[in-house]
Structure formats: C-alpha cells, structure tokens
Design a protein around this motif. Structure first.
Motif, PDB file in Angstrom:
ATOM      1  N   PRO A 177      32.826 -26.359 -34.731  1.00  0.00           N
ATOM      2  CA  PRO A 177      31.722 -26.517 -33.773  1.00  0.00           C
ATOM      3  C   PRO A 177      32.011 -27.876 -32.954  1.00  0.00           C
ATOM      4  O   PRO A 177      32.472 -28.885 -33.257  1.00  0.00           O
ATOM      5  N   ALA A 178      31.646 -27.469 -31.607  1.00  0.00           N
ATOM      6  CA  ALA A 178      31.975 -28.591 -30.716  1.00  0.00           C
ATOM      7  C   ALA A 178      30.897 -28.576 -29.588  1.00  0.00           C
ATOM      8  O   ALA A 178      29.951 -27.512 -29.552  1.00  0.00           O
ATOM      9  N   GLY A 179      31.132 -29.421 -28.671  1.00  0.00           N
ATOM     10  CA  GLY A 179      29.875 -29.512 -27.480  1.00  0.00           C
ATOM     11  C   GLY A 179      28.858 -29.844 -28.091  1.00  0.00           C
ATOM     12  O   GLY A 179      28.510 -30.932 -28.759  1.00  0.00           O
ATOM     13  N   ARG A 180      27.627 -29.390 -27.618  1.00  0.00           N
ATOM     14  CA  ARG A 180      26.335 -29.819 -28.073  1.00  0.00           C
ATOM     15  C   ARG A 180      26.108 -29.327 -29.518  1.00  0.00           C
ATOM     16  O   ARG A 180      25.095 -29.696 -30.078  1.00  0.00           O
ATOM     17  N   ARG A 181      27.058 -28.459 -30.238  1.00  0.00           N
ATOM     18  CA  ARG A 181      26.844 -28.549 -31.544  1.00  0.00           C
ATOM     19  C   ARG A 181      27.797 -29.302 -32.394  1.00  0.00           C
ATOM     20  O   ARG A 181      27.889 -29.047 -33.540  1.00  0.00           O
TER      21      ARG A 181
ATOM     22  N   HIS B 156      15.498 -32.495 -34.142  1.00  0.00           N
ATOM     23  CA  HIS B 156      16.552 -31.869 -33.136  1.00  0.00           C
ATOM     24  C   HIS B 156      16.509 -30.590 -32.980  1.00  0.00           C
ATOM     25  O   HIS B 156      16.391 -29.924 -34.129  1.00  0.00           O
ATOM     26  N   GLU B 157      16.474 -29.997 -32.118  1.00  0.00           N
ATOM     27  CA  GLU B 157      16.262 -28.470 -31.886  1.00  0.00           C
ATOM     28  C   GLU B 157      17.855 -27.896 -31.973  1.00  0.00           C
ATOM     29  O   GLU B 157      18.740 -28.398 -31.233  1.00  0.00           O
ATOM     30  N   VAL B 158      18.131 -26.739 -32.865  1.00  0.00           N
ATOM     31  CA  VAL B 158      19.381 -26.297 -32.829  1.00  0.00           C
ATOM     32  C   VAL B 158      19.159 -24.640 -32.838  1.00  0.00           C
ATOM     33  O   VAL B 158      18.258 -24.267 -33.075  1.00  0.00           O
ATOM     34  N   ASP B 159      20.324 -24.143 -32.676  1.00  0.00           N
ATOM     35  CA  ASP B 159      20.538 -22.689 -32.707  1.00  0.00           C
ATOM     36  C   ASP B 159      20.602 -22.400 -34.145  1.00  0.00           C
ATOM     37  O   ASP B 159      21.021 -23.134 -35.005  1.00  0.00           O
ATOM     38  N   ALA B 160      20.528 -21.014 -34.549  1.00  0.00           N
ATOM     39  CA  ALA B 160      20.924 -20.714 -35.755  1.00  0.00           C
ATOM     40  C   ALA B 160      22.387 -20.412 -35.841  1.00  0.00           C
ATOM     41  O   ALA B 160      22.839 -19.234 -35.746  1.00  0.00           O
ATOM     42  N   ALA B 161      23.127 -21.577 -35.834  1.00  0.00           N
ATOM     43  CA  ALA B 161      24.659 -21.574 -35.888  1.00  0.00           C
ATOM     44  C   ALA B 161      25.269 -22.614 -36.850  1.00  0.00           C
ATOM     45  O   ALA B 161      24.441 -23.482 -37.299  1.00  0.00           O
ATOM     46  N   ARG B 162      26.412 -22.765 -36.906  1.00  0.00           N
ATOM     47  CA  ARG B 162      27.068 -23.940 -37.441  1.00  0.00           C
ATOM     48  C   ARG B 162      26.903 -25.327 -36.404  1.00  0.00           C
ATOM     49  O   ARG B 162      27.152 -24.984 -35.233  1.00  0.00           O
ATOM     50  N   TYR B 163      26.771 -26.439 -36.978  1.00  0.00           N
ATOM     51  CA  TYR B 163      26.946 -27.407 -36.400  1.00  0.00           C
ATOM     52  C   TYR B 163      27.808 -28.671 -37.210  1.00  0.00           C
ATOM     53  O   TYR B 163      27.721 -28.409 -38.329  1.00  0.00           O
ATOM     54  N   ARG B 164      28.587 -29.454 -36.413  1.00  0.00           N
ATOM     55  CA  ARG B 164      28.938 -30.530 -37.014  1.00  0.00           C
ATOM     56  C   ARG B 164      28.467 -31.763 -36.841  1.00  0.00           C
ATOM     57  O   ARG B 164      28.033 -32.300 -35.587  1.00  0.00           O
TER      58      ARG B 164
END
Length: 552
Positions: free
Chosen positions: A249-253, A308-316
C-alpha cells in the motif's frame, strides 16, 4: 587461547570464539543470579514510571482528525546531495481543541516535517537553533558518521549562550541533579572531545542503508527527555527501488503514525516534572518520576486520540513509539468486537524477510513497526479502534479509523519481502559481552546504570574493531528499551528461549521486560568513531543509563 579482556564499563566481559557454545541456555541462569534482588519483578508490570494527570478538560476520543506530517522540500538537490534546512523554534499551537500550548519544534510543527530520502543518496540537514537552550540532533536508526550522529555533548548553542557555560558543560547531575552541578562538570566529567557549534550545524547522512522508518530527535546530555516531551521529534523515511516494486500500500494508503503520551498543565502548556523548567542548569525530575514520565493523553501525529477516514482496503501503517517511557500493546478492534490482523512487514531497520501476523503488537519507546491492516472486510460506516492493552482509562484508547467507502485495491503483501537481511551466525562472533541495566547509586544519589556505572563522556566503555561481529547479552531490572547507535542487530534469544514473533527482522532497539535477559548479534561496520548505546526510556537515559561505544 581465546581472547579475554576487561573494559572499563564494569561487568563487561569479552569472551573468545570457543566459549560461545551453550550461551543460549546459560543466559537464563545469568539473569536469575544477577537479578535475585528483583524476583518480585517477574510478574512484569505493564509500565515503568509514574503518570502525570492533566489539569485541563480532555476531549472525547476519536473526534480530532489525524494530521499527517508535512514533507520537507529540499533547498537544493545539486551535486547528488539533497540539502535541507530546519529551524528549531518555539511556537504556540492547538493540540487539545481550544487550548493553546507552547511547543519546541523543528520548523514550527510537532511532529517536525518528514524528510523523504532514497537509499544511497546523501542528505545534509542544516539545523539552526533558535531555542533558549543548546540542542543536539540524532537521526535514530541512521548509519551515520560519528561527527553527524548527535553525540550528547556536540551541542548547537543558541545565540547569547555564554561561552563559559558551554566550555564547562558535560552535564551529568543524575536524578534530581544529584552531584550539585548545573551546566558545569562534575568530578571527572569534562568531555575533551566535545565539538560544539554556535547557532547552526550541518548533519550529513550518507543513507547507505536499508529502506526504513527513521526518526530524528534531540539528544542533549541530561535534557533529552524534556526536550523530546516539548516537541523535538520528527520522521525520516528511507526508500529504494526494490521496496517500491513490491506493490505494498502506498500514497495516501501509507500512514506514518508517531504515538506519544503527554500531560497538560492548567495553563495549557505541556506539563513535565523538571527540577529546572528552564532546562538550563539543573537536570532531573522531581518526586516519583525518575523511573519514567507517563502522560494521560495519547497523541498520534500530535493530535489527541485522532480519527482517520479510510477506504475499505489495505493500509500500510509506519508506527513509531515516540513516548518517553510508555509501552504499548496495540490491538485493532472493530465495532463488532472482531480483532483485525496486524501483518508486520518491517521492523526498526527495514523490511522483514517474510510477513509476520499479529493480533497484539507490543511496542516500546523508540521502536518502529511497519504493519499492513486490511479494512476490506469492515462494513462501510463502521469504525476500527486501535487500543493499548497496557493502558487503563483514557490511555487505553490510541486512535480510530472510520471506513468510509468501498474502493479498488491493487496492493499486495508478498510472501518474500526482502533478501538482503544479514545472516550473522554465532560462530562468526569474535566475543561475547554481558551488560546489566539496573538502578544504582551515582553522584551521591540514585540513578540508572549500565554495568554498574553511570554515563561519563570522558570514559571509553566498549572498544570494537571495525567489522567485528559480537554477541551482547543484556539483562534488566525493570523495563529498559536498549538502543544501539550506528548498527542494526538481530535478537537471538530471550531468557535462553527463542525470540518472540515481534523480534523478527533487523532492529536497533530491543525491549527488555522486568527481570528479562536477551541476546543480540551484530556486526560493527560502517564508520569509525565514538557512538553510544543506552536505554531509550528517556528519563533513564538522562539519569545515567548511557555508555560509550568506540569503533576503531
């Protein structure tokens, strides 16, 4: 015959190659014998230190948005070197909603700005000290030449700081300022090798090292703890092409998360029990705080219990424990009570060989963990809380994520993360050294000692030929996160047993629990010069628990 010798650090012993066999089992006996007076500590209490209580109303958790530290722009990129400028200055900022708090900062923010760097591309940072006291900058985790490593007496003096004070400064007064001296030397404490500068100093970091999350912070002798507490900490990230190609995961993730506890006085300032609140003369803390200062407010990137608001996705998540003394055991819990996996992909000194999955992740002061969390199975609109299993009351909450939307996710966690981890073996070790980390007597009072001695910048404690591999055996009375400058290491064992899952990878800080022993192995390569190893409980560090490491 095997090599045997005594260093001047007291209780530090060199052992030749042929005496290496069997030390794994013997270390448990060593710990039991060396800590018989600390048997009551075997229950391993969750904290070492005392808690300051804030005198202002505290906000409810998960209301303040998570701030992301700004990325510092270089002032020059010519000649293959990235050059940066940072001014250390006092500002007033709003940490608690509606409350104004004075801070000591790098470039006006807490945390300081993040420096993004590439493996093998040198960075030079010019620090300007506009604060009222001397400072020192250490890049924690950096493979750095000694003259830029931030030795505690290599001061950057502010404008108007008297010459007599800095020429006399060696500073070790011990807890509560025992010894009776301020910025002048105690007996035998003068440091003839100190290299102070006035107003500015250039720190050069070659960054010939694995990609990793590093952090920079103040390292002034005797006053590191209150300076970090007031805000002198920031992040530096080292990247390379191999890591970029993994598909993580990269960028804002990709989120840097600096976790730190603090307490607030009635006037909104950061409360700290310093004997000398000006941090100019008398070192030490008052009352019950020499074991460590714990705050009752948990900050992440300088915000109290943020969301923090996140997508339903992987975050690093690039996690740093920048607390002075507080330990955490992190857990991610959904609104439905389900625990999410924390998939560790990196440690202090970069990527692991392969991922390690945790449900609970302990993290001591100065440790860093690189983890991936997958929100794809969390219902949109619900929340995932990060909690501290070692906390109670308000310090049990850390932060929260609110899952806002479904989203595409092409990130992955490869089965193999890195192939460049060192493979040092016991048979390669030239010698073994024993170090005890314990409370003891110093300068007429109580302090924190390594091998029975408090820090003295004029004394050589350990001398290692450049390139030697050594095994160090560490034993503690209470919690001591032990940090080595210059080098990373592998944890070989704890109490004669295999290392714990969170010990994986290459580290530069190992967390010793009360009554615990550990073995580490490393090669002392990189640069010659004078470095340090010390406890990263910042109060312990200020009160004697540092030693000199000479690479020759």
């Amino acid at each position: 015959m095997p090599e045997r010798y005594d260093d001047r650090s007291g209780g530090v012993r060199g052992v030749g190659r042929r005496q290496m066999l069997g030390i794994g089992g013997a270390i448990g006996l060593m710990a039991a014998a060396g800590l018989s007076a600390s048997a009551a500590l075997s229950r391993r209490p969750p904290v070492t230190g005392a808690t300051l209580r804030s005198a202002v109303p505290l906000p409810p958790p998960f209301q303040v948005p998570l701030p992301l530290p700004s990325v510092l722009a270089p002032v020059s990129t010519s000649g293959g070197v990235d050059r940066y400028e940072i001014t250390q200055r006092e500002v007033t900022s709003e940490i608690l909603p509606g409350v104004r708090t004075p801070l000591w900062t790098y470039e006006g923010t807490f945390p300081g700005p993040t420096i993004e760097s590439r493996r093998g591309r040198p960075v030079t940072v010019t620090h300007r000290n506009n604060l009222p006291v001397p400072t020192v900058v250490h890049l924690h985790g950096g493979r750095t030449p000694a003259d830029s490593d931030g030795y505690p007496t290599d001061l950057v003096l502010p404008e108007g700081w008297p010459d007599a004070a800095h020429k006399a400064y060696t500073g070790h007064g011990g807890p509560g300022g025992h010894g009776g001296h301020g910025p002048g030397p105690g007996p035998g404490m003068h440091d003839p090798r100190a290299v102070p500068s006035r107003l500015t100093r250039d720190y050069t970091f070659p960054l010939d090292q694995r990609p990793a999350l590093l952090w920079y912070h103040d390292h002034r002798m005797d006053f590191t703890a209150p300076a970090i507490w007031r805000g002198l900490a920031g992040l530096q990230i080292v990247r390379d092409d191999a890591e970029d190609s993994l598909g993580l995961p990269a960028g804002r993730r990709e989120l840097p998360l600096m976790i730190a506890d603090r307490a607030f006085a009635a006037d909104g300032s950061l409360d700290y029990p310093a004997l000398d609140p000006t941090l100019r003369e008398r070192p030490g803390v008052r009352g019950s705080y020499p074991a460590g200062v714990l705050g009752d407010v948990i900050l992440v990137n300088g915000a109290p219990w943020p969301v923090h608001e996140v997508d339903a996705a992987r975050y690093r998540l690039r996690i740093l424990n920048a607390s002075n003394a507080r330990h955490y055991e992190l857990e991610a819990v959904g609104d439905d009570g389900r625990r999410l996996d924390l998939v560790q992909i990196g440690a202090d000194q970069g990527l692991l060989a392969a991922p390690v999955t945790h449900r609970l992740l302990p993290i001591a002061p100065a440790e860093r963990y690189d983890v991936v969390i997958d929100f794809s199975g969390v219902p949109v609109g619900s929340r995932v809380r990060v909690v501290n299993r070692l906390g109670s009351g308000r310090t049990r909450d850390v932060m929260a994520f609110r899952v806002a939307r479904r989203a595409a996710d092409d990130s992955r966690i490869p089965h193999t993360l890195s192939n460049d981890l060192p493979t040092w073996r016991r048979s390669e070790a030239v010698r073994v050294r024993d170090f005890s980390f314990r409370a003891g007597r110093m300068h007429g009072g109580r302090g924190w000692l390594i091998g029975g001695l408090p820090f003295d910048p004029a004394r050589s404690d350990v001398t290692v030929p450049l390139g030697d591999v050594e095994v160090w055996r560490l034993v503690a009375d209470v919690h001591h996160p032990v940090h080595l400058h210059l080098v990373g290491f592998r944890v070989l064992s704890r109490g004669g047993r295999p290392p714990l899952p969170h010990d994986a990878g290459l580290k530069d800080t190992v967390s010793l629990r009360p009554g615990e022993s550990a073995e580490i192995i490393t090669r002392f390569d990189g640069y010659r010069g004078r470095y340090l190893f010390h406890c990263h409980n910042a109060e312990h560090e200020d009160m004697g628990m540092m030693a000199n490491l000479e690479i020759v």
